[in-house]
Every structure is written in structure tokens, then in C-alpha cells.
Scaffold this motif. Structure first.
Motif, short mmCIF file in Angstrom:
data_model
loop_
_atom_site.label_atom_id
_atom_site.label_comp_id
_atom_site.label_asym_id
_atom_site.label_seq_id
_atom_site.Cartn_x
_atom_site.Cartn_y
_atom_site.Cartn_z
N THR A 155 -4.09 -0.07 -3.33
CA THR A 155 -4.40 -1.47 -3.62
C THR A 155 -3.10 -2.26 -3.56
O THR A 155 -2.10 -1.85 -4.15
CB THR A 155 -5.06 -1.62 -4.99
OG1 THR A 155 -6.30 -0.90 -5.00
CG2 THR A 155 -5.33 -3.08 -5.32
N THR A 156 -3.11 -3.37 -2.86
CA THR A 156 -1.91 -4.19 -2.74
C THR A 156 -1.97 -5.37 -3.72
O THR A 156 -3.02 -5.68 -4.27
CB THR A 156 -1.77 -4.74 -1.30
OG1 THR A 156 -2.99 -5.44 -0.97
CG2 THR A 156 -1.59 -3.60 -0.31
N ARG A 187 0.85 -1.19 0.00
CA ARG A 187 0.00 0.00 0.00
C ARG A 187 0.89 1.25 0.00
O ARG A 187 2.11 1.15 0.18
CB ARG A 187 -0.93 0.02 1.23
CG ARG A 187 -0.19 -0.01 2.55
CD ARG A 187 -1.12 0.32 3.70
NE ARG A 187 -1.63 1.70 3.58
CZ ARG A 187 -2.59 2.19 4.35
NH1 ARG A 187 -3.15 1.45 5.27
NH2 ARG A 187 -2.98 3.44 4.20
N ASP A 188 0.29 2.41 -0.22
CA ASP A 188 1.01 3.69 -0.18
C ASP A 188 2.11 3.81 -1.23
O ASP A 188 3.05 4.58 -1.05
CB ASP A 188 1.63 3.95 1.21
CG ASP A 188 0.58 4.10 2.30
OD1 ASP A 188 -0.46 4.71 2.02
OD2 ASP A 188 0.80 3.60 3.41
N ILE A 240 -2.86 -12.47 1.59
CA ILE A 240 -3.54 -11.26 2.03
C ILE A 240 -2.64 -10.50 2.99
O ILE A 240 -2.06 -11.08 3.91
CB ILE A 240 -4.86 -11.64 2.75
CG1 ILE A 240 -5.76 -12.44 1.81
CG2 ILE A 240 -5.59 -10.39 3.23
CD1 ILE A 240 -6.18 -11.70 0.59
N PRO A 241 -2.48 -9.18 2.80
CA PRO A 241 -1.60 -8.40 3.68
C PRO A 241 -2.16 -8.30 5.10
O PRO A 241 -3.36 -8.53 5.34
CB PRO A 241 -1.53 -7.03 3.02
CG PRO A 241 -2.76 -6.96 2.18
CD PRO A 241 -3.05 -8.35 1.73
N GLU A 242 -1.29 -7.95 6.03
CA GLU A 242 -1.62 -8.00 7.45
C GLU A 242 -2.82 -7.13 7.83
O GLU A 242 -3.65 -7.54 8.64
CB GLU A 242 -0.40 -7.57 8.28
CG GLU A 242 -0.55 -7.79 9.77
CD GLU A 242 0.72 -7.48 10.54
OE1 GLU A 242 0.61 -7.15 11.73
OE2 GLU A 242 1.81 -7.56 9.94
N ASP A 243 -2.92 -5.93 7.24
CA ASP A 243 -4.04 -5.07 7.63
C ASP A 243 -5.39 -5.67 7.23
O ASP A 243 -6.37 -5.59 7.98
CB ASP A 243 -3.88 -3.65 7.08
CG ASP A 243 -3.84 -3.60 5.56
OD1 ASP A 243 -3.66 -4.63 4.91
OD2 ASP A 243 -3.98 -2.47 5.02
N MET A 244 -5.45 -6.32 6.06
CA MET A 244 -6.70 -6.97 5.65
C MET A 244 -6.95 -8.23 6.46
O MET A 244 -8.11 -8.56 6.76
CB MET A 244 -6.67 -7.27 4.15
CG MET A 244 -7.07 -6.09 3.27
SD MET A 244 -7.19 -6.49 1.50
CE MET A 244 -8.59 -7.62 1.45
#
Length: 329
Positions: free
Chosen positions: A146-147, A104-105, A305-309
Motif C-alpha cells: 500500500t502506498t 510500494r514494496d 496517485i502513484p504511476e502504476d495506479m
């Protein structure tokens, strides 16, 4: 033969005998692999291509072989971007392509508000020769927050083939998303998308837009939210975000199309805080499948899936279990 003076470009060539019966745009893309087929198509449509001295404006026109081709056009001035030492998460690499898992970012390509600090700047640093490939080999983009997975071409030939594969819908891109509201069954959104008429940073469903098709299926239902698996058939800007908002199921955290968070009744503080502080669209490009541009081999990659999701999904799962008796689905 190539004559290039400042921004003016003149290309002169001959249609090859083996190209008998090919479309004009296909034949020119084969003759001039350093230019994308979409750019060549634009040149034809805008009257910049002559065949035997006559201007042709139909990309589908068939060629016979032996015709004299002249392309007389103006190239946009190249912008020189700075190479920057930005780390990249490389999932796969060979002589022709890179597969990147984008965080992200991180913006993919420099633009208004983001002149540097992008994936393109990083590619120029880690792969200096990629400066010779249009757009530093970038074939398709992901939105800033979006990752997930994206492919980059390391050579002009690889990029030409991948762009064509994308246009022919031979590249499969699957995403995971968490949306507002309960979706009971999968489906397809087939709605054209164009630039919003008044909000210039937004896209919108509109009859005069470009065709856009998104397939989706339900992975998991929560009390007031749904986890989806989505597959793009086309690749319009903000496509998934716009299509889900069009269905009145915008993505959690989407700053453009999402609206206010909607917590279910009786949600605990952890749930409320997680939903309130999830500050990006809950969208991740989890699977990419394509035919390798050099070998023709079908290849596939997955990105977890990334950690925040993951944290968002866990909170939604826990809340649903705690209120299992109240559910009517």
C-alpha cells in the motif's frame, strides 16, 4: 522513581492533585508519557497496577489525587534493529513529526520474513535520536504494497499524543482504491475484524473481532470496476482490503483477498495485460489530516496517485469510453 532490572519494571509514583476525577489510565499516561496509553491500559487489565496497595483492573476507575501508584510488570526484551541507509520520501518535517509518502514494496516495521530493509531501519539511520522513541516513532502502519501517507513521531511526547489522537479517532486517513465490480453508491462497512481462524496471514470479518468502520464513496465507475475514495474510522490490520472483499468487491491486484482478475467482455490486449500484471493491491493513502501534537494546529497533506495506479485508471477509463454505448448505468 524507576527501578529496572533486566526485563522487570517497577514504577512508583503519586497521583497528582490536578488529576482529580481523571480515569486511571489517563492519569497514568500523563504521569508516565514514555509509555503508550494502550500499554498502560494492558497493565491495568492484567493486574499489574496497584493503587494504595490494592490491585485495580478497571482503566475507567476514577482517581482522587494523592493515591500511591505502583506498577510491577515485565517488559518485553527490546530488539535492537540495524540502522540502514534507505531513502525516505519526506513530505513534511519539523521538530516533532515526519510525514512520509511510502512507496510500494517497503515494509513499515521489521517482522517475520522482513527482519530489515524497513521504514523503521531507515528512520534509525536518518534520525539516530529516534531510537529513544518506542517503535522508532511509528504511530500507524501501511501494508507492504500500500502506498501513501503516514505520520512518524520524532519524540516520545509527540508519539504519546498522536497515539491518543488515533485512539480518539481525531486523525483522518483517506485512501483511493480500485475494486472489482460496479458499486453504484457510497456507504459504510461496520463489521468487526479479527485474525482468520485457519489462514494466519489473513484477517476476516467475524462477530468476535474488534470494531472496524470504513466509509466509502464512488469516484468513478468503469465497465466492471469502480474507483473509490475511502475513509478509515478505525485502523485494523488489512481493514479496507477485508471490508471490500466482504462486500464482494475486493481490490484489484490484492494477493490475499482479490481472487482472479475479471476483465470485461471485448477488452483489448492492453487492458488484459495491465490487469494481469498489476501485482499489488490498488490502494493508496492519499490524504492525512491531524492536530499537530505540539502546537495543536490542524494540518493536512495530500499525496498524488502513484504511476502504476494512474496507468491502471487510464486503461479502465479508455476501455469504458470505447464501450460507452454498451453501458446500462
Amino acid at each position: 522513581m524507576l527501578e529496572n532490572s533486566l526485563k522487570k519494571l517497577v514504577l512508583v509514583e503519586e497521583i497528582k492533585s490536578h488529576q482529580l476525577g481523571m480515569r486511571l489510565d489517563q492519569a497514568l499516561a500523563e504521569i508516565f508519557p514514555q509509555y503508550s496509553r494502550s500499554r498502560i491500559k494492558d497493565w491495568i487489565l492484567n493486574g499489574h497496577v496497584q493503587v494504595n496497595g490494592l490491585v485495580l483492573t478497571k482503566p475507567k476507575e476514577r482517581v482522587l489525587g494523592g493515591e500511591q501508584i505502583k506498577i510491577d510488570t515485565i517488559l518485553e526484551e527490546e530488539t535492537h534493529h540495524q540502522a540502514e541507509n534507505i531513502p525516505l520520501n519526506i513530505v513534511y518535517e519539523d521538530d516533532a513529526i515526519l510525514i512520509i509518502n511510502k512507496p510500494r514494496d517497503l515494509v513499515v516495521h521489521p517482522g517475520a520474513g522482513n527482519p530489515d530493509g524497513t521504514i523503521l531501519n531507515a528512520l534509525l539511520y536518518h534520525y539516530p535520536d529516534i531510537v529513544n522513541v518506542p517503535r522508532a516513532g511509528i504511530v500507524h502502519r501501511l501494508d507492504k504494497d500500500t502506498t501513501g501517507l503516514m505520520v512518524v513521531a520524532k519524540t516520545i511526547e509527540a508519539q504519546t499524543r498522536l497515539v491518543e489522537s488515533l485512539q480518539l479517532r481525531e486523525i483522518t486517513r483517506e485512501y483511493e482504491a480500485v475494486v472489482m465490480g460496479i458499486i453504484t453508491a457510497g456507504g459504510t462497512v461496520d463489521e468487526p475484524i479479527t485474525r482468520h481462524p485457519t489462514k494466519r496471514t489473513h484477517m476476516a470479518v467475524f462477530p468476535t473481532g474488534k470494531p472496524a468502520i470504513t466509509h466509502y464513496r464512488v469516484m468513478e465507475k468503469y465497465r466492471l470496476h469502480t474507483r473509490l475514495r475511502l475513509r478509515l474510522e478505525t485502523g485494523r490490520t488489512h481493514q479496507i482490503r477485508v471490508h471490500m472483499a466482504h462486500l464482494a468487491h475486493p481490490l484489484i491486484g490484492d494477493p490475499l483477498y482479490g481472487g482472479r482478475p475479471r476483465p470485461p467482455k471485448g477488452a483489448n490486449q492492453e487492458f488484459m495485460d495491465t490487469l494481469r500484471h498489476f501485482d499489488r493491491q490498488a490502494l493508496h493513502a492519499t490524504m492525512l489530516r491531524l492536530f499537530h501534537p505540539t502546537t495543536g494546529e490542524q494540518m493536512q497533506w495530500h499525496a498524488p496517485i502513484p504511476e502504476d495506479m494512474q496507468q491502471l485508471i487510464k486503461v479502465l477509463q479508455d476501455d469504458t469510453k470505447q464501450h460507452q454505448d454498451e453501458l446500462d448505468w
